[in-house]
Design an enzyme around this catalytic site. Structure first.
Site, PDB file in Angstrom:
ATOM      1  N   GLU A 181      30.963  39.873  36.364  1.00 18.66           N
ATOM      2  CA  GLU A 181      31.731  38.946  35.513  1.00 18.66           C
ATOM      3  C   GLU A 181      30.915  37.758  34.991  1.00 18.66           C
ATOM      4  O   GLU A 181      31.096  37.351  33.851  1.00 18.66           O
ATOM      5  CB  GLU A 181      32.961  38.418  36.256  1.00 18.66           C
ATOM      6  CG  GLU A 181      34.023  39.479  36.573  1.00 18.66           C
ATOM      7  CD  GLU A 181      34.744  40.045  35.347  1.00 18.66           C
ATOM      8  OE1 GLU A 181      34.553  39.552  34.213  1.00 18.66           O
ATOM      9  OE2 GLU A 181      35.508  41.020  35.547  1.00 18.66           O
ATOM     10  N   SER A 201      32.609  37.686  26.827  1.00 16.44           N
ATOM     11  CA  SER A 201      33.863  37.797  26.086  1.00 16.44           C
ATOM     12  C   SER A 201      34.448  36.417  25.787  1.00 16.44           C
ATOM     13  O   SER A 201      35.526  36.324  25.204  1.00 16.44           O
ATOM     14  CB  SER A 201      34.867  38.673  26.846  1.00 16.44           C
ATOM     15  OG  SER A 201      35.177  38.096  28.104  1.00 16.44           O
ATOM     16  N   HIS A 216      33.042  44.543  29.212  1.00 16.89           N
ATOM     17  CA  HIS A 216      32.553  45.426  30.284  1.00 16.89           C
ATOM     18  C   HIS A 216      31.898  46.716  29.817  1.00 16.89           C
ATOM     19  O   HIS A 216      31.026  47.239  30.506  1.00 16.89           O
ATOM     20  CB  HIS A 216      33.706  45.791  31.228  1.00 16.89           C
ATOM     21  CG  HIS A 216      34.130  44.688  32.144  1.00 16.89           C
ATOM     22  ND1 HIS A 216      33.407  44.324  33.258  1.00 16.89           N
ATOM     23  CD2 HIS A 216      35.207  43.849  32.116  1.00 16.89           C
ATOM     24  CE1 HIS A 216      34.016  43.329  33.881  1.00 16.89           C
ATOM     25  NE2 HIS A 216      35.112  43.006  33.199  1.00 16.89           N
ATOM     26  N   HIS A 219      38.420  41.503  26.436  1.00 14.58           N
ATOM     27  CA  HIS A 219      37.614  41.235  27.635  1.00 14.58           C
ATOM     28  C   HIS A 219      37.145  42.554  28.270  1.00 14.58           C
ATOM     29  O   HIS A 219      35.960  42.728  28.556  1.00 14.58           O
ATOM     30  CB  HIS A 219      38.386  40.416  28.673  1.00 14.58           C
ATOM     31  CG  HIS A 219      37.668  40.377  29.987  1.00 14.58           C
ATOM     32  ND1 HIS A 219      36.620  39.517  30.244  1.00 14.58           N
ATOM     33  CD2 HIS A 219      37.788  41.149  31.104  1.00 14.58           C
ATOM     34  CE1 HIS A 219      36.139  39.750  31.454  1.00 14.58           C
ATOM     35  NE2 HIS A 219      36.828  40.747  32.003  1.00 14.58           N
TER      36      HIS A 219
HETATM   37 FE    FE Z   1      36.510  41.601  33.898  1.00  7.87          FE
END
Ligand code: FE
Ligand code: PHE
Length: 291
Positions: free
Chosen positions: A177, A196, A136, A131
């Protein structure tokens, strides 16, 4: 990873430095752990080829994430540093807000170094290295997004003084997010929590259930969100440059005061003034459990 519901911890956990970072200990990953990364990477990159924002896909290349195995943060940091001056550092878990913001303000992204087990391929509670890094890091190689994340960190330190962390955390949630972006006449994914996740990468773009609403700063900061299910609403930015411009050119202090006098929006609600790009059926919505 941002956690606004934890008490301020006085000291870092044993083994961590004063800034909460630890050594990634890359050489300690097992073959099975590297294989888990490879499986997740292959599945997501195939799925995202025509779904993720082009800036995200370019970031995968720039950051060298296509190479097999869990990335070595030192190498990753060298590549990112060349692109935008960002670094990736390992932390043992959730970091106190002030520490998290301070890292961002210095262009340091803190990432979990553990990887999920094969049984957790589709869902896990705490952000792992897949993730944090796959989700990111690619956009940190993009100049406007890189600046946005640094400005967010600086804004976080200011928000702490205004008691407004919850508002600012909502901005992070609905952009970093779970954000979507207009791209080439359609919508593309960029939020790390979406890209993700195999299931949400499909749901966020294709499912008739969620509303897709044009991003609006005040609206987003008033909007509660779910942490235990796919999102009810996705917010769509026009571009990363526009997100950067809107957030850096606005002084949030008066905004926090203004919003304090107004009610929150529930997940799945449509608000007056919303530019609704696709109105959802909300068929997926179950028991409301909002944050
Ligand atoms: Fe995150
Ligand atoms: N401009 C915001 C403030 O005045 C800071 C900020 C910038 C927050 C970018 C988020 C993203 O606090």
């Amino acid at each position: 990873m941002l956690s606004s519901d934890q008490p301020i911890a006085a000291a870092p956990p044993p083994g961590a430095a004063a800034d909460w970072t630890i050594a990634q200990a890359w050489e300690h990953y097992s073959d099975a752990e590297h294989a888990t990364w490879d499986r997740l990477f292959a599945r997501q990159s195939a799925l995202l080829a025509d779904r993720a924002a082009p800036e995200f896909l370019e970031g995968i290349e720039l950051a060298g994430l296509w190479r097999p195995g869990i990335p070595d943060f030192e190498e990753l940091s060298e590549r990112l540093d060349r692109a935008t001056g960002w670094q990736v550092l390992a932390v043992p878990g959730l970091v106190p807000d002030a520490m998290f913001f301070d890292h961002l303000a210095h262009r340091r992204f803190v990432a979990g170094s553990f990887i999920r087990t094969p049984e957790q391929l589709d869902y896990l509670q705490e952000p792992d290295v897949f993730h944090d890094v796959f989700g990111h890091v690619p956009l940190l190689a993009h100049p406007a997004f890189a600046d946005y994340m640094q400005a967010y960190g600086e804004g976080g330190l200011r928000a702490l003084e205004h008691g407004a962390i919850e508002r600012l955390a909502r901005l992070y949630w609905h952009t970093v997010e779970f954000g979507l972006v207009r791209s080439g006449g359609g919508l593309k994914l960029f939020g790390a929590g979406i890209v993700s996740s195999y299931g949400e990468s499909i749901f966020a773009l294709d499912d008739p259930s969620p509303h897709r609403i044009r991003f609006d700063l005040r609206r987003v900061m008033r909007t509660r969100y779910r942490i235990d299910d796919y999102q009810r609403n996705y917010f769509v930015i026009d571009s990363f440059d526009d997100l950067l411009r809107q957030t850096t050119e606005t002084d949030f202090a008066p905004l926090y005061a203004e919003i304090d006098r107004q009610p929150d929006y529930e997940p799945g609600a449509i608000a007056e003034g919303d530019v609704v790009l696709t109105r959802g059926t909300q068929a997926h919505a179950g028991e409301p459990k909002a944050c």
